[in-house]
Design a protein around this motif. Structure first.
Motif, PDB file in Angstrom:
ATOM      1  N   GLY A  17      23.944   4.371  -5.706  1.00  0.00           N
ATOM      2  CA  GLY A  17      24.534   4.802  -3.989  1.00  0.00           C
ATOM      3  C   GLY A  17      26.465   4.797  -4.575  1.00  0.00           C
ATOM      4  N   VAL A  18      26.882   5.546  -3.903  1.00  0.00           N
ATOM      5  CA  VAL A  18      28.608   5.822  -4.624  1.00  0.00           C
ATOM      6  C   VAL A  18      29.328   4.833  -3.111  1.00  0.00           C
ATOM      7  N   SER A  19      30.024   4.139  -3.570  1.00  0.00           N
ATOM      8  CA  SER A  19      31.257   3.706  -2.071  1.00  0.00           C
ATOM      9  C   SER A  19      32.070   4.327  -1.309  1.00  0.00           C
ATOM     10  N   SER A  20      32.206   4.722  -0.477  1.00  0.00           N
ATOM     11  CA  SER A  20      32.368   6.176   0.905  1.00  0.00           C
ATOM     12  C   SER A  20      34.406   5.246   0.402  1.00  0.00           C
ATOM     13  N   GLU A  21      34.232   3.967  -0.112  1.00  0.00           N
ATOM     14  CA  GLU A  21      35.846   2.848   0.306  1.00  0.00           C
ATOM     15  C   GLU A  21      36.103   3.000  -1.455  1.00  0.00           C
ATOM     16  N   ASP A  22      35.419   2.741  -1.933  1.00  0.00           N
ATOM     17  CA  ASP A  22      36.178   2.446  -3.462  1.00  0.00           C
ATOM     18  C   ASP A  22      35.586   3.676  -4.472  1.00  0.00           C
ATOM     19  N   GLY A  23      34.509   4.475  -4.194  1.00  0.00           N
ATOM     20  CA  GLY A  23      34.055   5.138  -5.598  1.00  0.00           C
ATOM     21  C   GLY A  23      33.231   4.652  -6.449  1.00  0.00           C
ATOM     22  N   LYS A  24      32.697   3.665  -5.972  1.00  0.00           N
ATOM     23  CA  LYS A  24      32.308   2.781  -7.433  1.00  0.00           C
ATOM     24  C   LYS A  24      30.532   2.910  -6.682  1.00  0.00           C
ATOM     25  N   HIS A  25      29.833   3.258  -8.128  1.00  0.00           N
ATOM     26  CA  HIS A  25      28.295   3.209  -8.099  1.00  0.00           C
ATOM     27  C   HIS A  25      28.411   2.041  -7.803  1.00  0.00           C
ATOM     28  N   ARG A  26      27.396   1.914  -7.028  1.00  0.00           N
ATOM     29  CA  ARG A  26      26.193   0.431  -7.119  1.00  0.00           C
ATOM     30  C   ARG A  26      24.341   0.499  -7.062  1.00  0.00           C
ATOM     31  N   ILE A  27      24.267  -0.407  -6.780  1.00  0.00           N
ATOM     32  CA  ILE A  27      22.485  -0.291  -7.082  1.00  0.00           C
ATOM     33  C   ILE A  27      21.680  -1.011  -5.809  1.00  0.00           C
ATOM     34  N   LEU A  28      20.817   0.042  -5.336  1.00  0.00           N
ATOM     35  CA  LEU A  28      20.757  -0.408  -3.555  1.00  0.00           C
ATOM     36  C   LEU A  28      19.583  -0.375  -3.350  1.00  0.00           C
ATOM     37  N   ALA A  29      18.819  -0.587  -1.840  1.00  0.00           N
ATOM     38  CA  ALA A  29      16.745  -0.759  -2.778  1.00  0.00           C
ATOM     39  C   ALA A  29      17.182  -0.314  -0.690  1.00  0.00           C
ATOM     40  N   ALA A  30      15.056   0.427  -0.932  1.00  0.00           N
ATOM     41  CA  ALA A  30      15.268   0.981   0.327  1.00  0.00           C
ATOM     42  C   ALA A  30      13.710   0.410   0.085  1.00  0.00           C
ATOM     43  N   GLU A  31      12.711   0.009   1.576  1.00  0.00           N
ATOM     44  CA  GLU A  31      11.659  -0.407   1.116  1.00  0.00           C
ATOM     45  C   GLU A  31      10.782   0.838   2.451  1.00  0.00           C
ATOM     46  N   SER A  32       9.338   1.050   1.611  1.00  0.00           N
ATOM     47  CA  SER A  32       8.862   1.882   2.691  1.00  0.00           C
ATOM     48  C   SER A  32       6.936   1.837   2.849  1.00  0.00           C
ATOM     49  N   ASP A  33       6.814   1.833   3.677  1.00  0.00           N
ATOM     50  CA  ASP A  33       4.841   1.693   3.672  1.00  0.00           C
ATOM     51  C   ASP A  33       3.897   2.567   3.580  1.00  0.00           C
ATOM     52  N   ASP A  34       4.902   4.355   3.676  1.00  0.00           N
ATOM     53  CA  ASP A  34       3.847   4.635   3.368  1.00  0.00           C
ATOM     54  C   ASP A  34       4.690   6.194   2.221  1.00  0.00           C
ATOM     55  N   LEU A  35       5.744   6.074   1.550  1.00  0.00           N
ATOM     56  CA  LEU A  35       6.611   6.469   0.808  1.00  0.00           C
ATOM     57  C   LEU A  35       7.338   7.608   1.285  1.00  0.00           C
ATOM     58  N   GLU A  36       7.264   8.462   2.595  1.00  0.00           N
ATOM     59  CA  GLU A  36       7.530   9.168   3.453  1.00  0.00           C
ATOM     60  C   GLU A  36       8.571   8.807   4.602  1.00  0.00           C
ATOM     61  N   SER A  37       8.437   7.533   4.927  1.00  0.00           N
ATOM     62  CA  SER A  37       9.671   7.245   5.479  1.00  0.00           C
ATOM     63  C   SER A  37      10.389   5.579   5.390  1.00  0.00           C
ATOM     64  N   TRP A  38      11.716   5.763   5.169  1.00  0.00           N
ATOM     65  CA  TRP A  38      12.157   4.606   4.223  1.00  0.00           C
ATOM     66  C   TRP A  38      12.915   3.636   4.793  1.00  0.00           C
ATOM     67  N   ARG A  39      13.138   2.466   5.261  1.00  0.00           N
ATOM     68  CA  ARG A  39      14.231   1.386   5.464  1.00  0.00           C
ATOM     69  C   ARG A  39      14.866   0.578   4.795  1.00  0.00           C
ATOM     70  N   LYS A  40      16.570   1.535   5.143  1.00  0.00           N
ATOM     71  CA  LYS A  40      16.936   0.460   4.267  1.00  0.00           C
ATOM     72  C   LYS A  40      16.687  -0.898   3.938  1.00  0.00           C
ATOM     73  N   ILE A  41      17.877  -1.396   2.666  1.00  0.00           N
ATOM     74  CA  ILE A  41      17.589  -3.094   2.635  1.00  0.00           C
ATOM     75  C   ILE A  41      19.021  -3.033   2.619  1.00  0.00           C
ATOM     76  N   GLY A  42      20.130  -2.301   1.057  1.00  0.00           N
ATOM     77  CA  GLY A  42      21.402  -2.502   1.421  1.00  0.00           C
ATOM     78  C   GLY A  42      21.302  -3.314  -0.072  1.00  0.00           C
ATOM     79  N   LEU A  43      22.479  -4.031  -0.966  1.00  0.00           N
ATOM     80  CA  LEU A  43      23.336  -4.045  -1.826  1.00  0.00           C
ATOM     81  C   LEU A  43      22.325  -4.332  -2.265  1.00  0.00           C
ATOM     82  N   VAL A  44      21.840  -4.789  -3.967  1.00  0.00           N
ATOM     83  CA  VAL A  44      21.297  -5.153  -4.834  1.00  0.00           C
ATOM     84  C   VAL A  44      22.189  -5.894  -5.399  1.00  0.00           C
TER      85      VAL A  44
END
Length: 110
Positions: A17-44
């Motif tokens: 993902g790319v930060s809207s604050e400083d434009g730097k790329h970072r690695i984030l995570a999300a989780e899903s039970d069904d591969l259709e709906s995702w919940r963001k975990i955040g920065l990893v």
């Protein structure tokens, strides 16, 4: 990007993902039970801590595997402030608290 299925408890997706604050790329995570709906975990995995760090400008393109030692390894691309890129490695046991591994290299010349 990188997906991981942990037993029957669901899926974790690692993405860039790319930060809207400083434009730097970072690695984030999300989780899903069904591969259709995702919940963001955040920065990893954040950028390197100092401007001198080899990956201070950005991290991305995560790929996750589990090795025989029980640790998960994330191989990722990092970019320095000067624009040079390299491959980095971070490890974890729990898929959430990642620690960078630093390689010690020495070259022998004849």
């Amino acid at each position: 990007e990188g997906f991981w299925k942990e037993d029957e408890s669901g899926w974790i997706m690692f993405y860039e993902g790319v930060s809207s604050e400083d434009g730097k790329h970072r690695i984030l995570a999300a989780e899903s039970d069904d591969l259709e709906s995702w919940r963001k975990i955040g920065l990893v995995l954040d950028v390197g801590e100092s401007g001198e760090s080899w990956d201070a400008k950005g991290v991305g393109s995560p790929h996750v595997i589990r090795l025989d030692d029980g640790f998960f390894r994330m191989y990722y691309t990092g970019e320095s402030e000067s624009g040079e890129t390299a491959i980095g490695v971070a490890k974890t046991l729990d898929l959430s608290s990642w620690v960078r591994e630093q390689a010690e290299l020495s070259f022998a010349f004849e």
